[in-house]
Design a protein around this motif. Structure first.
Motif, PDB file in Angstrom:
ATOM      1  N   VAL A   1      24.299  11.683  36.912  1.00  0.00           N
ATOM      2  CA  VAL A   1      24.696  10.809  35.811  1.00  0.00           C
ATOM      3  C   VAL A   1      25.555  11.560  34.807  1.00  0.00           C
TER       4      VAL A   1
ATOM      5  N   SER B   1      17.199  12.226  31.494  1.00  0.00           N
ATOM      6  CA  SER B   1      17.585  11.083  32.317  1.00  0.00           C
ATOM      7  C   SER B   1      17.521   9.865  31.408  1.00  0.00           C
ATOM      8  N   PRO B   2      18.654   9.388  30.941  1.00  0.00           N
ATOM      9  CA  PRO B   2      18.629   8.345  29.903  1.00  0.00           C
ATOM     10  C   PRO B   2      17.972   7.081  30.426  1.00  0.00           C
ATOM     11  N   SER B   3      17.400   6.332  29.515  1.00  0.00           N
ATOM     12  CA  SER B   3      16.875   5.031  29.913  1.00  0.00           C
ATOM     13  C   SER B   3      18.061   4.134  30.240  1.00  0.00           C
ATOM     14  N   VAL B   4      17.804   3.157  31.062  1.00  0.00           N
ATOM     15  CA  VAL B   4      18.870   2.224  31.419  1.00  0.00           C
ATOM     16  C   VAL B   4      19.453   1.595  30.161  1.00  0.00           C
ATOM     17  N   GLY B   5      18.577   1.261  29.222  1.00  0.00           N
ATOM     18  CA  GLY B   5      19.055   0.681  27.977  1.00  0.00           C
ATOM     19  C   GLY B   5      20.013   1.606  27.248  1.00  0.00           C
TER      20      GLY B   5
ATOM     21  N   PHE C   1      28.091   3.104  38.333  1.00  0.00           N
ATOM     22  CA  PHE C   1      27.465   3.669  39.523  1.00  0.00           C
ATOM     23  C   PHE C   1      28.318   3.460  40.770  1.00  0.00           C
TER      24      PHE C   1
ATOM     25  N   VAL D   1      16.996  -5.922  33.786  1.00  0.00           N
ATOM     26  CA  VAL D   1      16.571  -5.020  34.852  1.00  0.00           C
ATOM     27  C   VAL D   1      15.295  -5.541  35.511  1.00  0.00           C
TER      28      VAL D   1
ATOM     29  N   SER E   1      12.400   0.113  29.191  1.00  0.00           N
ATOM     30  CA  SER E   1      13.712   0.307  29.805  1.00  0.00           C
ATOM     31  C   SER E   1      13.638   1.611  30.578  1.00  0.00           C
ATOM     32  N   PRO E   2      13.494   1.532  31.891  1.00  0.00           N
ATOM     33  CA  PRO E   2      13.200   2.754  32.651  1.00  0.00           C
ATOM     34  C   PRO E   2      14.339   3.757  32.556  1.00  0.00           C
ATOM     35  N   SER E   3      13.991   5.019  32.671  1.00  0.00           N
ATOM     36  CA  SER E   3      15.044   6.017  32.731  1.00  0.00           C
ATOM     37  C   SER E   3      15.780   5.847  34.051  1.00  0.00           C
ATOM     38  N   VAL E   4      17.011   6.288  34.063  1.00  0.00           N
ATOM     39  CA  VAL E   4      17.801   6.185  35.284  1.00  0.00           C
ATOM     40  C   VAL E   4      17.083   6.889  36.427  1.00  0.00           C
TER      41      VAL E   4
END
Lengths: 182, 182
Positions: A5, A43-47, A64, B5, B43-46
């Motif tokens: 990422v 690892s950033p959150s999706v948000g 992605f 998500v 909001s899950p991490s990637v």
DNA sequence: CTCTTGTGTCCATGATGCTAAACAGGTTGC
DNA sequence: GCAACCTGTTTAGCATCATGGACACAAGAG
């Protein structure tokens, strides 16, 4: 392995010519976060990632999907043009191998020192061209190159780009773009 | 608004017929996390999302690319089949509105004495079917045979063919053909 | 030289993601 | 009936993320 990422984000950011702080400002996050993400220290959150990409802007799907490894060819040397014409009508095709091309041809002439403006251009479609005479400085995303007679370019118009004549004589380009903006 | 998500993950999981616990086991995370993600309570991490999707398996690009809104219809009620036949030859099409169908599935009903026409049919592809009720006379090329319930047929559609109900009761057939002609 | 403004990195702390385990409801079989 | 097993949900606590600010460095301007 895992998706890199950090590298992806850094690449995207540089293509759009943004600093960590500028991207952070647009995205409404801190510059430190951008730094940490690009170093893969978090690892950033999706948000969070979405917020960051909204500052570009770019969708998560795009993010992605883009292939960071094999960037589509942007610059073409004189000998990288494919001849598709005849003896008396020479048609040398730029980016011949690129799939799904749709082109409109223009003839551009730049006076010494002339440029397309202080801000970089960005619009739909794709564009390409050939320098016929003179020398032109072309910036596409984070990459800059001076092209001379016989050399060519081809890129997606959504990437910010800018033309500037850095020579002392007029510069002439045969260019093409699609879909037509004029 | 933001990318849903949770809904996306739930849809993907159900498409693959997995329970939260089963997916969690394959992905190496807890079932609770799957639950929380699907409810958009986190909001899950990637990294976590990737781990989860690895259990499917599915790439992040796929995950964010799939269209969660227009879920293709899977089940069709009796009245949801589209009638494309005539009075005495009823042809009811399955998944008529689905784009880019690879298959045409029909529930065919022939009234006593009804036929597909005086001239034999001939078109691209292959077709086959099973007789469900009644008796049908099927002519394919130079060969003719009467089929009853439980019997079936399969042939290349380019061979001229013709259906005719020779019984005194309605005849019902479930047929399939590809590529779709309707 | 200093001062300013830019770059990216690092750190303490509060916010949030994630886990383990308990919980509640439904179905199957005894 | 109830016991076993499935389902998804909830919660306390720990791990990680994200922030705000300090820090170091580089490039220009005065």
């Amino acid at each position: 392995m895992s998706i890199d990422v950090g590298a992806r984000l850094r690449r995207v950011r540089l293509i759009y010519g943004l600093s960590q702080r500028e991207l952070a400002r647009r995205a409404g996050v801190t510059n430190g976060l951008i730094s940490l993400i690009e170093q893969n220290r978090v690892s950033p959150s999706v948000g969070s990632l979405k917020k960051v990409l909204d500052g570009v802007p770019m969708s998560l799907a795009e993010f992605f999907t883009i292939n960071v490894d094999e960037a589509p060819q942007i610059f073409y040397g004189d000998d990288e043009l494919v001849e598709i014409g005849s003896d008396d009508v020479s048609l040398r095709l730029v980016a011949a191998q690129r799939p799904a091309r749709q082109l409109t041809i223009l003839r551009e002439r730049y006076a010494p020192g002339a440029a397309t403006g202080d801000d970089a251009l960005s619009h739909r479609g794709e564009e390409g061209g050939v320098v016929v005479r003179g020398r032109i400085e072309l910036t596409v995303g984070g990459t800059t190159r001076v092209l001379g007679p016989g050399e060519a370019y081809y890129f997606s118009s959504t990437i910010p780009h800018r033309f500037r004549n850095v020579g002392r004589e007029p510069c002439e380009i045969i260019s093409a773009s699609a879909p037509p903006t004029f």
